[in-house]
Each structure stands twice: as structure tokens, then as C-alpha cells.
Design an enzyme around this catalytic site. Structure first.
Site, PDB file in Angstrom:
ATOM      1  N   ASP A   1      26.839 -45.656 -19.936  1.00 41.49           N
ATOM      2  CA  ASP A   1      26.409 -45.877 -21.567  1.00 41.49           C
ATOM      3  C   ASP A   1      26.769 -44.718 -22.242  1.00 41.49           C
ATOM      4  O   ASP A   1      26.211 -44.817 -23.524  1.00 41.49           O
ATOM      5  CB  ASP A   1      24.863 -46.274 -21.594  1.00 41.49           C
ATOM      6  CG  ASP A   1      24.713 -47.719 -21.577  1.00 41.49           C
ATOM      7  OD1 ASP A   1      25.660 -48.579 -21.292  1.00 41.49           O
ATOM      8  OD2 ASP A   1      23.451 -48.009 -21.392  1.00 41.49           O
TER       9      ASP A   1
ATOM     10  N   HIS B   1      42.541 -21.304 -12.954  1.00 42.02           N
ATOM     11  CA  HIS B   1      41.776 -22.399 -13.919  1.00 42.02           C
ATOM     12  C   HIS B   1      40.176 -22.409 -13.546  1.00 42.02           C
ATOM     13  O   HIS B   1      39.473 -23.580 -13.438  1.00 42.02           O
ATOM     14  CB  HIS B   1      42.243 -23.870 -13.657  1.00 42.02           C
ATOM     15  CG  HIS B   1      43.542 -24.016 -14.431  1.00 42.02           C
ATOM     16  ND1 HIS B   1      44.362 -25.160 -14.259  1.00 42.02           N
ATOM     17  CD2 HIS B   1      44.070 -23.180 -15.470  1.00 42.02           C
ATOM     18  CE1 HIS B   1      45.501 -24.842 -15.167  1.00 42.02           C
ATOM     19  NE2 HIS B   1      45.445 -23.814 -15.523  1.00 42.02           N
TER      20      HIS B   1
ATOM     21  N   ASP C   1      39.470 -16.741 -21.445  1.00 38.00           N
ATOM     22  CA  ASP C   1      40.507 -17.757 -22.013  1.00 38.00           C
ATOM     23  C   ASP C   1      39.439 -18.980 -22.721  1.00 38.00           C
ATOM     24  O   ASP C   1      39.292 -19.908 -22.062  1.00 38.00           O
ATOM     25  CB  ASP C   1      41.437 -18.122 -20.949  1.00 38.00           C
ATOM     26  CG  ASP C   1      42.572 -19.034 -21.391  1.00 38.00           C
ATOM     27  OD1 ASP C   1      42.452 -19.380 -22.615  1.00 38.00           O
ATOM     28  OD2 ASP C   1      43.468 -19.150 -20.743  1.00 38.00           O
TER      29      ASP C   1
ATOM     30  N   ASP D   1      44.687 -20.828 -28.715  1.00 30.38           N
ATOM     31  CA  ASP D   1      44.659 -20.363 -27.179  1.00 30.38           C
ATOM     32  C   ASP D   1      44.706 -19.123 -27.013  1.00 30.38           C
ATOM     33  O   ASP D   1      45.941 -18.633 -27.103  1.00 30.38           O
ATOM     34  CB  ASP D   1      45.670 -21.197 -26.458  1.00 30.38           C
ATOM     35  CG  ASP D   1      45.825 -21.077 -24.894  1.00 30.38           C
ATOM     36  OD1 ASP D   1      44.949 -20.538 -24.539  1.00 30.38           O
ATOM     37  OD2 ASP D   1      46.868 -21.676 -24.250  1.00 30.38           O
TER      38      ASP D   1
ATOM     39  N   HIS E   1      52.071 -17.592 -12.954  1.00 28.77           N
ATOM     40  CA  HIS E   1      52.338 -18.743 -14.019  1.00 28.77           C
ATOM     41  C   HIS E   1      53.255 -18.218 -15.068  1.00 28.77           C
ATOM     42  O   HIS E   1      53.741 -17.074 -15.268  1.00 28.77           O
ATOM     43  CB  HIS E   1      50.893 -18.831 -14.755  1.00 28.77           C
ATOM     44  CG  HIS E   1      50.525 -17.895 -15.708  1.00 28.77           C
ATOM     45  ND1 HIS E   1      50.782 -17.498 -16.609  1.00 28.77           N
ATOM     46  CD2 HIS E   1      49.100 -17.091 -15.048  1.00 28.77           C
ATOM     47  CE1 HIS E   1      49.943 -16.299 -17.178  1.00 28.77           C
ATOM     48  NE2 HIS E   1      48.998 -16.103 -15.905  1.00 28.77           N
TER      49      HIS E   1
ATOM     50  N   HIS F   1      53.627 -21.432 -23.315  1.00 26.81           N
ATOM     51  CA  HIS F   1      53.729 -23.039 -23.582  1.00 26.81           C
ATOM     52  C   HIS F   1      53.805 -23.237 -25.190  1.00 26.81           C
ATOM     53  O   HIS F   1      53.200 -22.523 -26.038  1.00 26.81           O
ATOM     54  CB  HIS F   1      52.926 -23.798 -22.745  1.00 26.81           C
ATOM     55  CG  HIS F   1      51.357 -23.321 -23.021  1.00 26.81           C
ATOM     56  ND1 HIS F   1      50.726 -23.583 -24.190  1.00 26.81           N
ATOM     57  CD2 HIS F   1      50.465 -22.512 -22.252  1.00 26.81           C
ATOM     58  CE1 HIS F   1      49.603 -23.071 -24.119  1.00 26.81           C
ATOM     59  NE2 HIS F   1      49.430 -22.266 -23.185  1.00 26.81           N
TER      60      HIS F   1
ATOM     61  N   HIS G   1      48.445 -27.392 -25.024  1.00 25.99           N
ATOM     62  CA  HIS G   1      49.819 -27.486 -24.256  1.00 25.99           C
ATOM     63  C   HIS G   1      50.797 -28.372 -24.866  1.00 25.99           C
ATOM     64  O   HIS G   1      50.632 -29.711 -24.559  1.00 25.99           O
ATOM     65  CB  HIS G   1      49.715 -27.936 -22.762  1.00 25.99           C
ATOM     66  CG  HIS G   1      48.995 -26.770 -21.890  1.00 25.99           C
ATOM     67  ND1 HIS G   1      48.804 -26.977 -20.662  1.00 25.99           N
ATOM     68  CD2 HIS G   1      48.650 -25.462 -22.109  1.00 25.99           C
ATOM     69  CE1 HIS G   1      48.042 -25.842 -20.142  1.00 25.99           C
ATOM     70  NE2 HIS G   1      47.856 -24.910 -21.052  1.00 25.99           N
TER      71      HIS G   1
ATOM     72  N   GLU H   1      51.717 -15.141 -22.627  1.00 23.82           N
ATOM     73  CA  GLU H   1      50.314 -14.719 -22.085  1.00 23.82           C
ATOM     74  C   GLU H   1      50.765 -14.250 -20.483  1.00 23.82           C
ATOM     75  O   GLU H   1      50.292 -15.078 -19.599  1.00 23.82           O
ATOM     76  CB  GLU H   1      49.415 -16.118 -21.762  1.00 23.82           C
ATOM     77  CG  GLU H   1      50.232 -17.295 -21.412  1.00 23.82           C
ATOM     78  CD  GLU H   1      49.546 -18.776 -21.400  1.00 23.82           C
ATOM     79  OE1 GLU H   1      48.323 -18.663 -20.791  1.00 23.82           O
ATOM     80  OE2 GLU H   1      49.640 -19.537 -21.979  1.00 23.82           O
TER      81      GLU H   1
ATOM     82  N   TYR I   1      47.430 -10.852 -11.432  1.00 23.32           N
ATOM     83  CA  TYR I   1      46.240 -11.346 -10.465  1.00 23.32           C
ATOM     84  C   TYR I   1      46.090 -10.526  -9.299  1.00 23.32           C
ATOM     85  O   TYR I   1      47.181 -10.840  -8.461  1.00 23.32           O
ATOM     86  CB  TYR I   1      46.136 -12.618 -10.519  1.00 23.32           C
ATOM     87  CG  TYR I   1      46.168 -13.168 -11.870  1.00 23.32           C
ATOM     88  CD1 TYR I   1      45.276 -13.464 -12.690  1.00 23.32           C
ATOM     89  CD2 TYR I   1      47.548 -13.575 -12.557  1.00 23.32           C
ATOM     90  CE1 TYR I   1      45.264 -13.972 -14.120  1.00 23.32           C
ATOM     91  CE2 TYR I   1      47.685 -14.018 -13.655  1.00 23.32           C
ATOM     92  CZ  TYR I   1      46.628 -14.325 -14.532  1.00 23.32           C
ATOM     93  OH  TYR I   1      46.700 -14.927 -15.717  1.00 23.32           O
TER      94      TYR I   1
ATOM     95  N   ARG J   1      44.833 -11.047 -18.002  1.00 20.77           N
ATOM     96  CA  ARG J   1      45.742 -12.109 -18.735  1.00 20.77           C
ATOM     97  C   ARG J   1      45.407 -11.483 -20.452  1.00 20.77           C
ATOM     98  O   ARG J   1      44.315 -11.362 -20.640  1.00 20.77           O
ATOM     99  CB  ARG J   1      45.579 -13.434 -18.800  1.00 20.77           C
ATOM    100  CG  ARG J   1      46.499 -14.242 -19.496  1.00 20.77           C
ATOM    101  CD  ARG J   1      46.621 -15.631 -18.934  1.00 20.77           C
ATOM    102  NE  ARG J   1      45.516 -16.701 -19.094  1.00 20.77           N
ATOM    103  CZ  ARG J   1      44.763 -16.967 -18.003  1.00 20.77           C
ATOM    104  NH1 ARG J   1      44.750 -16.531 -16.785  1.00 20.77           N
ATOM    105  NH2 ARG J   1      43.487 -17.682 -18.275  1.00 20.77           N
TER     106      ARG J   1
ATOM    107  N   GLU K   1      46.570 -13.059 -24.005  1.00 19.56           N
ATOM    108  CA  GLU K   1      47.123 -14.263 -24.623  1.00 19.56           C
ATOM    109  C   GLU K   1      47.387 -14.410 -25.870  1.00 19.56           C
ATOM    110  O   GLU K   1      46.247 -14.188 -26.595  1.00 19.56           O
ATOM    111  CB  GLU K   1      46.792 -15.702 -23.885  1.00 19.56           C
ATOM    112  CG  GLU K   1      47.358 -16.842 -24.638  1.00 19.56           C
ATOM    113  CD  GLU K   1      46.806 -18.086 -23.853  1.00 19.56           C
ATOM    114  OE1 GLU K   1      45.669 -18.278 -23.276  1.00 19.56           O
ATOM    115  OE2 GLU K   1      47.636 -19.159 -23.842  1.00 19.56           O
TER     116      GLU K   1
HETATM  117  N1  GLY Z   1      44.288 -21.903 -21.953  1.00 17.50           N
HETATM  118  C1  GLY Z   1      45.106 -22.652 -20.992  1.00 17.50           C
HETATM  119  C2  GLY Z   1      46.570 -21.790 -21.047  1.00 17.50           C
HETATM  120  O1  GLY Z   1      46.444 -20.682 -21.227  1.00 17.50           O
HETATM  121  O2  GLY Z   1      47.351 -22.416 -20.942  1.00 17.50           O
HETATM  122 MN    MN Z   2      47.970 -20.848 -22.736  1.00 27.14          MN
HETATM  123 MN    MN Z   3      44.700 -20.065 -22.625  1.00 28.48          MN
END
Ligand code: GLY
Ligand code: MN
Ligand code: MN
Length: 446
Positions: free
Chosen positions: A35, A238, A255, A266, A345, A349, A356, A380, A384, A402, A404
Site C-alpha cells: 500500500d 557502491h 558521493d 553527481d 572504474h 559518464h 548515468h 571521477e 582504492y 575518488r 568527481e
Molecule cells: N554516483 C554514481 C557515480 O558516480 O557514477
Molecule cells: Mn559519477
Molecule cells: Mn558519483
């Protein structure tokens, strides 16, 4: 955004088709638990083509050799719906606000779609759209094939998302303004997190400090689930639990960013929980920052995305060699992808209506796309080093960093839209010590 934006986009999409029917449906409300629903977020492709934010709506675009037509189907308002969920715009309200050729109630869709399909030979849908509007259209296509006397029939079904998402690559000034607004709020939130951070806090307390700024500035939502990762948690890319203690001597990687009028930001910043970088933390941090600045410096129209990726990997690999984390010559290390263990990574993007943004990365020939003015990408880089990685000097173990930012490609090169968010060691330490320094003040936006 002005209505003319949406009608221009629809015309542009239709100009690329010889003939056919495009069907796009709104997102469906999603149950969270019995609900209760997740807060509603419109389908980005649908929104891009018509700007309509309500659920249970369908957009149809028609093209014949002679003409084009846009039809929006919207939910009919009911007293019951208004009692529980508030008033919806309804057919009359939508006709006043939206400049479509036709606006009808969704109740009329099933009757009209069959009539429409029998006049066309091509159907354009989102292949991942499992809504009843697309199912009904597919059913009608089958039925029409079985019906005698139908002059035209659908002979090809295409994915429309590639066409729309190619258009979404180049942002208009109005879209860039929305992205900038999201970034301005996010900037305040990151600075507030730096100001409030103390060892002994929980990660979610920093998340809450940021959410307060998002919400109190009228941001519609977080652009994605916030990552607030203290110490070794930053090495889980993540990580979204955000429930651990923030410890003296560790870094915290945040992040997190908000969405403004459906446009994302982002941003990642990494800073010392006690306000002062240790020597090993500073060494790694400055390497990541140097990579980020150099990659941003290389951004200009004509540069191919895969070149940018390769360039960033080369810089990260060299940084890892300089830190003594990787040993050997850069060429074989790059070839064996040894750097991927510590920098797994991609460099960034597309970003826009989706954090994304699902715009193409390759052209029709499979070539990596070249950057052009109006595109927005994140940059970014990260390094790590897991706490249990005994192949690395102990002083570096548990460090995850990181940085970004959100970058707009311009005619001259690029503009870092989030450059106001502190990121040098000196600026971060100053802000954390003095609780002031460079900061973006909250704006009243309502
Ligand atoms: N916050 C997700 C990324 O940096 O791609
Ligand atoms: Mn990103
Ligand atoms: Mn990010």
C-alpha cells in the site's frame, strides 16, 4: 522549460523518421511495501519529449509522408484519486498547459491505437518498456495482421531510445541551467558535510546533514543513493549502508548529489574525518587530484571518449607506480591492466536527466564518440587500496579516494560546473578548521 523546447524536440525526432508511430509511456508508480509507493519519478525519455510529469500517461508521435502529429494521453481526474493523491491536471488542464496537437484521456488509448497503427508501417518503442500501452500496441499489430482488408500494416518495430538518447547528448542552455542549480545545492551540501564532520559520528549523520540541504533548498530528490563511506568502506564502490562509525584518522568518501527539476548532479569529495590529511593520505589524494585536473585539462571538442579513458588509465597507472603501489614499467603494467586492481572504474559518464545519462558512447560505425560543445560528463578518477591488501605498504592500506566533478564541454574546451566545491588539500583543511572558507550559501529558491 518552455513548451517550444518540447515541440522542437518532437519535430526533430520525427524529422529523422521516414514514416511511423512512436509510443512512449510514463513511468509506472512502484510499490515499496504494501500500500505504499516509492516517490514517483517520470521516465526521462518521456519527459524529454513532452515535459509531462504525471503517471499513467502516454505520448504518441505520428509521421506520414505528408504530416506529423503529437498526441498525449493523460489520466482522467477522479474525485477518488483527488481525495487520496491530490488533483491531477486532467485532460482540460493538460490542454491549457501543453501544446500538443491532441490531448485525450488514457481511457481512449486502447480504441485509438488500433486505428493509428492501421495507417502506418513502422512502430518505434522502447524495447524495455513493458507497460500495458506498448503491450496493447503489440497485440494490435498482431490482430491487424490477421485482419483482411487492412491497407497498411506494421512491418518493422524499432527501438526509439537510441534516437532520443542521441538527442539528449547535447544539452540546451535551459538544461544546463537546471544542472547548474542542482550542483549549486549539492555544493552547499558537501561543504556542510565537511563543516559538520567529527570523529565519532555515524556515516548517516553526514548523509542527513546533506539531505537537509537538498530538501530545504527544494531539490526534488537525491540524484542517486548517497555513498558516505568512512575508512575502508570507500573501497566498496557502491557502498550505501552508511551506518558505520567515522573514525579519527580515517578519510570519508562522500558521493552524493541532488536532482533539480529532474536534472542530476553527481559529486564526490574525499576528506579527513578529523580535518587533517595524514602524509600517506595526502600522497594518494594529491595523485588522484592531479590525474583529475590533467584529464579535465585535456577535455575539448573533438577528443574521443575512449582516448580520454586511455589517457586517464595511463595517468592513474603512473600515479600508482609513483606511490610504489605498482612496481615495474608502465607499458607492461598497462597492458596487463595491473592498475585496474586499484582503479577499477571508468573515468566518467554522461550526465543529464539521468545521473548515468544513457546517451550513446559510440557512433553508428562503432567508433568512440568525439566530445562536442553541449555534452556533460563526469570526471571521477579514484584509487582504492583495500585494508587487507598485504601487497601494498601498510601506510596506504584502507585508503579509498575518488574526486568527481561535472564537466560541460564548450567551444573553447570545457567548464567545470562544480569547480566551486573545495578539493585542494589546503582548501579542504581550511574549510574544516575554520568552518567557513569558500562556501556556497543557501539560496531561497521558493
Ligand atoms: N554516483 C554514481 C557515480 O558516480 O557514477
Ligand atoms: Mn559519477
Ligand atoms: Mn558519483
Amino acid at each position: 522549460m518552455n513548451e517550444i523546447h518540447y515541440s522542437t524536440r518532437r519535430q526533430k525526432l520525427l524529422d529523422t523518421l521516414e514514416e511511423g508511430v512512436v509510443i512512449l509511456s510514463s513511468s509506472s508508480p512502484q510499490t515499496r511495501s504494501n500500500d505504499t509507493e516509492y516517490s514517483y519519478r517520470q521516465n526521462s525519455d518521456f519527459y524529454y519529449m513532452c515535459g509531462f510529469e504525471e503517471p499513467n500517461s502516454i505520448l504518441i508521435l505520428l509521421k506520414t509522408p505528408e504530416s506529423t502529429r503529437s498526441i498525449l494521453f493523460v489520466e482522467a481526474c477522479s474525485a477518488e484519486g483527488a481525495l487520496w493523491n491530490g488533483a491531477c491536471l486532467g485532460v482540460e488542464g493538460a490542454r491549457e498547459r501543453f501544446s500538443m496537437d491532441e490531448i485525450h484521456s488514457t481511457l481512449e488509448y486502447s480504441g485509438l491505437i488500433k486505428e493509428i497503427l492501421r495507417e502506418h508501417t513502422a512502430l518505434y518503442i522502447d524495447f524495455l518498456d513493458d507497460s500495458s500501452s506498448v503491450k496493447l500496441a503489440q497485440q494490435s499489430v498482431k490482430e491487424l495482421r490477421e485482419t483482411r482488408g487492412v491497407k497498411k500494416s506494421i512491418r518493422a518495430i524499432h527501438d526509439v531510445t537510441y534516437l532520443i538518447r542521441s538527442m539528449r547528448l547535447l544539452k540546451s542552455n535551459e538544461e544546463i541551467e537546471r544542472i547548474k542549480h542542482a550542483i549549486a545545492i549539492t555544493a552547499s551540501a558537501h561543504h556542510q558535510a565537511m563543516r559538520e564532520c567529527k570523529s565519532g559520528m555515524k556515516e548517516f549523520e553526514l548523509q542527513a546533514a546533506m539531505s537537509y540541504i537538498f530538501l530545504s533548498n527544494g531539490a526534488t530528490s537525491e540524484a542517486y543513493g548517497a555513498i558516505v563511506a568512512g575508512g575502508n568502506n570507500a573501497n566498496t564502490l557502491h557502498y550505501i549502508d552508511n551506518r558505520d562509525l567515522l573514525l579519527d584518522g580515517d578519510l570519508v568518501l562522500i558521493d552524493a548529489a541532488c536532482e533539480w527539476e529532474l536534472y542530476a548532479s553527481d559529486i564526490t569529495r574525499t576528506f579527513p574525518i578529523n580535518g587533517k590529511f595524514s602524509d600517506p593520505q595526502r600522497d594518494v589524494y594529491e595523485k588522484v587530484l592531479d590525474v583529475q585536473l590533467r584529464v579535465i585539462d585535456a577535455i575539448k571538442p573533438g577528443v574521443k571518449r575512449d582516448w580520454l579513458q586511455q589517457y586517464s588509465e595511463k595517468l592513474l597507472c603512473q600515479a600508482l607506480i609513483d606511490l610504489g603501489i605498482l612496481k615495474g614499467e608502465i607499458t607492461p603494467l598497462l597492458e596487463s591492466k595491473a592498475h585496474k586492481k586499484y582503479a577499477p572504474h571508468g573515468i566518467g559518464h554522461w550526465m543529464g536527466l539521468d545521473v548515468h545519462d544513457p546517451c550513446p558512447y559510440f557512433d553508428d560505425e562503432g567508433e568512440s564518440l568525439a566530445l562536442s560543445a553541449g555534452m556533460v560528463t563526469t570526471i571521477e578518477p579514484g584509487i582504492y587500496i583495500r585494508a587487507d591488501d598485504e601487497s601494498v605498504e601498510e601506510k596506504y592500506r584502507g585508503i579509498g579516494i575518488r574526486i568527481e566533478d561535472d564537466i560541460l564541454i564548450t567551444d573553447e574546451g570545457c567548464e567545470n560546473l562544480s569547480s566551486m566545491i573545495v578539493k585542494t588539500v589546503e582548501d579542504i583543511e581550511n574549510l574544516m578548521m575554520n568552518k567557513e572558507g569558500i562556501c556556497v550559501h543557501l539560496m531561497k529558491t521558493y
